[in-house]
Scaffold this active site. Structure first.
Site, mmCIF file in Angstrom:
data_model
loop_
_atom_site.group_PDB
_atom_site.id
_atom_site.type_symbol
_atom_site.label_atom_id
_atom_site.label_comp_id
_atom_site.label_asym_id
_atom_site.label_seq_id
_atom_site.Cartn_x
_atom_site.Cartn_y
_atom_site.Cartn_z
ATOM 1 N N ASN A 106 1.123 -0.914 6.211
ATOM 2 C CA ASN A 106 1.408 -1.584 4.954
ATOM 3 C C ASN A 106 2.008 -2.935 5.304
ATOM 4 O O ASN A 106 2.893 -3.004 6.144
ATOM 5 C CB ASN A 106 2.430 -0.715 4.188
ATOM 6 C CG ASN A 106 2.800 -1.299 2.850
ATOM 7 O OD1 ASN A 106 2.186 -2.247 2.394
ATOM 8 N ND2 ASN A 106 3.822 -0.715 2.232
ATOM 9 N N GLY A 107 1.514 -4.011 4.699
ATOM 10 C CA GLY A 107 2.110 -5.321 4.972
ATOM 11 C C GLY A 107 1.142 -6.254 5.662
ATOM 12 O O GLY A 107 -0.073 -6.055 5.612
ATOM 13 N N ARG A 165 1.128 2.133 -6.394
ATOM 14 C CA ARG A 165 1.316 0.990 -5.486
ATOM 15 C C ARG A 165 -0.001 0.331 -5.082
ATOM 16 O O ARG A 165 0.005 -0.718 -4.457
ATOM 17 C CB ARG A 165 2.019 1.451 -4.202
ATOM 18 C CG ARG A 165 3.420 1.918 -4.411
ATOM 19 C CD ARG A 165 3.957 2.391 -3.098
ATOM 20 N NE ARG A 165 4.011 1.279 -2.179
ATOM 21 C CZ ARG A 165 5.124 0.701 -1.773
ATOM 22 N NH1 ARG A 165 6.267 1.132 -2.217
ATOM 23 N NH2 ARG A 165 5.095 -0.298 -0.927
ATOM 24 N N LYS A 170 -3.549 -5.063 -19.613
ATOM 25 C CA LYS A 170 -3.188 -5.772 -18.388
ATOM 26 C C LYS A 170 -4.282 -6.759 -18.000
ATOM 27 O O LYS A 170 -4.002 -7.856 -17.524
ATOM 28 C CB LYS A 170 -2.943 -4.759 -17.265
ATOM 29 C CG LYS A 170 -2.522 -5.384 -15.942
ATOM 30 C CD LYS A 170 -1.123 -5.968 -16.023
ATOM 31 C CE LYS A 170 -0.731 -6.735 -14.785
ATOM 32 N NZ LYS A 170 0.351 -7.692 -15.036
ATOM 33 N N CYS A 199 0.852 -1.181 0.000
ATOM 34 C CA CYS A 199 0.000 0.000 0.000
ATOM 35 C C CYS A 199 0.894 1.239 0.000
ATOM 36 O O CYS A 199 2.108 1.132 0.100
ATOM 37 C CB CYS A 199 -0.867 0.018 1.238
ATOM 38 S SG CYS A 199 -1.739 -1.528 1.496
ATOM 39 N N HIS A 249 8.604 -34.540 -33.862
ATOM 40 C CA HIS A 249 7.357 -34.822 -34.584
ATOM 41 C C HIS A 249 6.981 -33.680 -35.524
ATOM 42 O O HIS A 249 5.835 -33.609 -35.957
ATOM 43 C CB HIS A 249 6.239 -35.118 -33.585
ATOM 44 C CG HIS A 249 6.513 -36.342 -32.763
ATOM 45 N ND1 HIS A 249 6.450 -37.614 -33.278
ATOM 46 C CD2 HIS A 249 6.926 -36.491 -31.488
ATOM 47 C CE1 HIS A 249 6.781 -38.498 -32.343
ATOM 48 N NE2 HIS A 249 7.082 -37.828 -31.246
ATOM 49 N N TRP A 308 -3.921 -1.390 -1.132
ATOM 50 C CA TRP A 308 -4.029 -2.559 -2.012
ATOM 51 C C TRP A 308 -4.292 -3.703 -1.056
ATOM 52 O O TRP A 308 -3.401 -4.165 -0.355
ATOM 53 C CB TRP A 308 -2.718 -2.740 -2.782
ATOM 54 C CG TRP A 308 -2.713 -3.941 -3.676
ATOM 55 C CD1 TRP A 308 -2.156 -5.148 -3.414
ATOM 56 C CD2 TRP A 308 -3.287 -4.038 -4.973
ATOM 57 N NE1 TRP A 308 -2.363 -6.001 -4.472
ATOM 58 C CE2 TRP A 308 -3.048 -5.347 -5.443
ATOM 59 C CE3 TRP A 308 -3.998 -3.156 -5.793
ATOM 60 C CZ2 TRP A 308 -3.482 -5.788 -6.688
ATOM 61 C CZ3 TRP A 308 -4.421 -3.601 -7.036
ATOM 62 C CH2 TRP A 308 -4.159 -4.897 -7.472
ATOM 63 N N GLU A 353 5.794 -20.403 -20.235
ATOM 64 C CA GLU A 353 5.762 -19.047 -19.691
ATOM 65 C C GLU A 353 6.957 -18.232 -20.204
ATOM 66 O O GLU A 353 6.810 -17.054 -20.530
ATOM 67 C CB GLU A 353 5.715 -19.102 -18.157
ATOM 68 C CG GLU A 353 5.780 -17.766 -17.442
ATOM 69 C CD GLU A 353 4.706 -16.772 -17.848
ATOM 70 O OE1 GLU A 353 3.766 -17.115 -18.565
ATOM 71 O OE2 GLU A 353 4.837 -15.595 -17.453
ATOM 72 N N LYS A 373 6.546 -14.757 -22.282
ATOM 73 C CA LYS A 373 7.193 -13.506 -21.840
ATOM 74 C C LYS A 373 7.964 -12.898 -22.992
ATOM 75 O O LYS A 373 7.895 -11.706 -23.263
ATOM 76 C CB LYS A 373 8.176 -13.764 -20.706
ATOM 77 C CG LYS A 373 7.813 -13.731 -19.279
ATOM 78 C CD LYS A 373 6.960 -12.661 -18.729
ATOM 79 C CE LYS A 373 5.565 -12.639 -19.202
ATOM 80 N NZ LYS A 373 4.491 -13.184 -18.514
ATOM 81 N N GLU A 394 5.583 -11.589 -25.999
ATOM 82 C CA GLU A 394 4.666 -10.468 -25.779
ATOM 83 C C GLU A 394 5.377 -9.125 -25.668
ATOM 84 O O GLU A 394 4.804 -8.100 -25.986
ATOM 85 C CB GLU A 394 3.758 -10.704 -24.570
ATOM 86 C CG GLU A 394 4.441 -10.657 -23.230
ATOM 87 C CD GLU A 394 3.478 -10.844 -22.060
ATOM 88 O OE1 GLU A 394 2.371 -10.298 -22.081
ATOM 89 O OE2 GLU A 394 3.866 -11.546 -21.103
HETATM 90 O O1 M6R Z 1 -5.450 -11.219 -14.786
HETATM 91 P P1 M6R Z 1 -5.233 -12.582 -15.322
HETATM 92 O O2 M6R Z 1 -4.181 -13.346 -14.607
HETATM 93 O O3 M6R Z 1 -6.507 -13.384 -15.407
HETATM 94 O O4 M6R Z 1 -4.739 -12.374 -16.801
HETATM 95 C C1 M6R Z 1 -4.605 -13.454 -17.676
HETATM 96 C C2 M6R Z 1 -3.737 -13.083 -18.848
HETATM 97 O O5 M6R Z 1 -4.359 -12.080 -19.610
HETATM 98 C C3 M6R Z 1 -2.379 -12.601 -18.389
HETATM 99 O O6 M6R Z 1 -1.753 -13.578 -17.598
HETATM 100 C C4 M6R Z 1 -1.455 -12.290 -19.568
HETATM 101 O O7 M6R Z 1 -1.200 -13.462 -20.300
HETATM 102 C C5 M6R Z 1 -0.177 -11.690 -19.011
HETATM 103 N N1 M6R Z 1 -0.316 -10.285 -18.894
HETATM 104 C C6 M6R Z 1 1.007 -12.013 -19.800
HETATM 105 O O8 M6R Z 1 2.161 -11.559 -19.192
#
Ligand code: M6R
Length: 611
Positions: free
Chosen positions: A100-101, A27, A606, A2, A507, A74, A484, A488, A491
């Site tokens: 905070n925490g 934050r 996001k 927070c 294959h 938060w 993953e 990363k 994207e």
């Molecule tokens: O908020 P969420 O975890 O449900 O979001 C799912 C995906 O949109 C999210 O994980 C997206 O793939 C990431 N921003 C990628 O880094």
């Protein structure tokens, strides 16, 4: 995670606090509030929602007074509501704190206070602290705070005030950040440097276990045991944007480096020996006994965390587990046998597909357990149980720290189920618990290595930045991490990348591997180590340039690879928490080398709240 801001000096406190909170909005922002000392009383204004709601409240009636504290929240305990917003007061309204925490033992403290007749007006862990401070007060706020925090355990930072001492604030730092700012005849305290920069550049950063008594004239700094501390002020030359990013060039990098803290917070107060306590999980032993199947549904990074979870639940507990993309699931006609549980994983808790997929399984009789980072998010509204991931606000679109927190949540669930259902004997449970407890330190050491993982991944990124196609391979949990790592990279770097199980190469995809094709392999799973090496030999024979992620003590891997990104040894089950870190850094540095907009990649949001 927070935001905290406090002020004492000759000027009206409210506007200064509000301005500081604005600087800390990055934050967290699910509720906000201020408390100001005014003529022997404390006036509090607080509201759920973004800071604009608090601003509107203050425009109606702003409390007058030259000392005050404020907070932007938060949530970690209790939904984001008006009454859970900070500051919190004691029943006499003579004391107020912002915090905070996490107070690890808040439940015991709350029970004790309830037994002695206290009543609470919020669901937060913070409120117990203000009760304790009021009870301990005998004319010296600093002493009352010292005695109160001696009873609390956890990772936190707080600022307290009392109407009885209208020129004094007391701040404590126990792991969560806190910084003091010095003006002329006025003093500030905040959880982050950005909040101070409109007023001063002279600061002292508090360290763990320290307490500061703050007055307009300056401060008295000491350890919690009373030992005095002398510390020089330092001059900050960051601009506000740099300060918000903690000096890192991008939020993504900052968030990668926050992971040791996130892993520690995710475990805090939840693991004691081999016992797991998850505060918002309320199923009974009957449910655990009858559980026959686990569904995991999610999208993107959260789904990749779920792929790892599937390996964990099946490997450790032998409970059949199916991981399905939520956007696929929602248009299927899934066969949901009785006695199943659905883990819906979502950082935001608002992803439309995940909500729909999870609801479908729930409607067909599956118990819905949310794993999410956002208290009070849509997913939590209809979930039967919730495990909060405690990663703090994640700003970068590319998710990093939320992913590791999702992994930890699943390990804890697996350990909890394994213990209560008798699926894990003492030895096995102890091995997992001990290895989990070592993780924060291991992630920290991995990130802090001199000439270590960050430099190495920056160097390798230089070689990858002009490639067209990059392949990620692994088996089992390593494959989950490869998915993953690949996401990363693509994207944020806009390079084509693909992840596949190492055995799948031959294959089809092997046809694309030619001289210099980059192949990134994760190879930590000992039971399939040699099998993955065979796949490496196949790509090496076609001229691939191979980068491996492997344990520190793996001396064999060098024979089949061009470069190795090393991670500390852990039990194979937990390796994703470590092996993902170099891949996050690699993605970051490739995007950086290509000069791209890292925190907000093109075409992406996001949180995807529409279909
Ligand atoms: O908020 P969420 O975890 O449900 O979001 C799912 C995906 O949109 C999210 O994980 C997206 O793939 C990431 N921003 C990628 O880094």
């Amino acid at each position: 995670m927070c935001g905290i801001m406090g002020y004492v000096g000759p000027r009206p406190a409210s506007p200064i606090i509000l301005q500081g909170l604005r600087r800390l909005e990055y934050r967290g922002y699910d509720s906000a509030g201020v408390a100001v000392a005014n003529q022997g009383a404390i006036e509090v204004r607080k509201a759920a929602g973004k800071l604009d709601r608090l601003t509107a409240l203050l425009e109606e009636t702003s409390p007058e007074g030259q000392l005050g504290i404020g907070h932007t929240r938060w949530a970690t305990h209790g939904a984001p509501t008006d009454f859970n917003a900070h500051p919190h007061s004691d029943p006499s309204e003579s004391f107020a704190i912002v915090h905070n925490g996490i107070i690890e033992n808040y439940f015991e403290l709350r029970e004790e206070l309830l037994r002695s007749g206290a009543s609470f007006s919020s669901e937060t862990d913070t409120e117990v602290l203000v009760h304790l401070i009021a009870a301990e007060y005998d004319g010296d706020l600093a002493e009352a705070v010292r005695r109160a925090v001696a009873r609390a355990s956890g990772a936190y930072a707080l600022v307290a005030m009392t109407a009885h001492e209208p020129d004094t604030l007391v701040a404590v730092r126990m792991i969560s950040p806190m910084v003091i700012g010095f003006g002329d005849g006025e003093t500030f305290v905040a959880s982050g440097i950005p909040a101070l920069l409109d007023h001063t550049r002279r600061v002292i950063v508090m360290e763990d276990g320290e307490m500061v008594t703050i007055t307009p004239q300056g401060i008295r700094m000491e350890k919690l045991d009373g030992t005095p501390i002398e510390r020089e002020q330092t001059e900050i030359d960051w601009d506000v944007e740099q300060a918000e990013k903690g000096g890192y060039p991008h939020f993504m990098l900052k968030e990668i480096f926050e992971q040791p803290r996130v892993v520690a917070d995710s475990l805090l107060g939840r693991l004691s020996g081999t016992d797991v306590t998850l505060e918002d999980v309320g199923w009974d032993t009957g449910f655990e006994e009858s559980l026959e199947k686990i569904w995991i549904t999610a999208c993107g990074t959260a789904f990749h965390a779920g792929l790892a979870g599937k390996e964990v639940f099946e490997g450790l507990l032998r409970i059949p587990t199916e991981a399905v993309y939520a956007h696929e699931l929602r248009y299927r006609d899934p066969i949901v046998a009785p006695n199943s549980m659905t883990l819906a994983i979502s950082q935001s808790g608002e992803t439309a597909d995940t909500l729909a997929g999870a609801r479908l399984l729930q409607e067909r009789g599956s118990r819905l357990v949310a794993i999410t980072n956002v208290v009070g998010s849509a997913l939590t509204h209809y979930s039967d149980d919730v495990v909060y991931t405690r990663a703090g606000l994640e700003i970068s679109v590319a998710s990093t720290k939320a992913y590791t927190a999702m992994l930890i949540a699943q390990y804890l669930l697996a350990l909890k189920l394994g213990r209560s259902r008798g699926l894990l004997d003492d030895g096995a449970a102890r091995e997992v618990a001990t290895a989990l407890e070592a993780l924060p330190e291991q992630v920290e050491s991995l990130l802090k290595r001199e000439e270590g993982i960050d430099e190495m991944s920056r160097f390798l990124a230089g070689q990858l930045a002009d490639k067209d196609d990059i392949y990620f391979i692994g088996r089992g949990l390593d494959y989950a991490v490869a998915t993953e790592g690949s996401l990363k990279l693509k994207e944020i770097s806009y390079l084509h990348s693909e992840a596949m199980p190492a055995g799948e190469l031959k294959h089809g995809t092997l046809a694309l591997v030619t001289e210099g094709t980059p192949v990134i392999v994760v190879n930590t799973q000992q039971h399939v180590y040699d099998k993955t090496v065979s796949a490496l030999q196949e790509v090496k024979a076609r001229g691939a340039s191979v980068i491996a992620v492997a344990y520190d003590d793996d001396t064999e891997i060098e024979h089949y690879t061009d470069h190795v990104l090393r991670i500390p040894r852990t039990m194979d089950l937990l390796s994703p928490v470590l092996s993902i870190v170099p891949l996050q850094l690699l993605a970051y540095h490739v995007a950086d080398a290509r000069g791209l907009e890292i925190d907000q990649p093109r075409n992406l949001a996001k949180s995807v709240t529409v279909e």
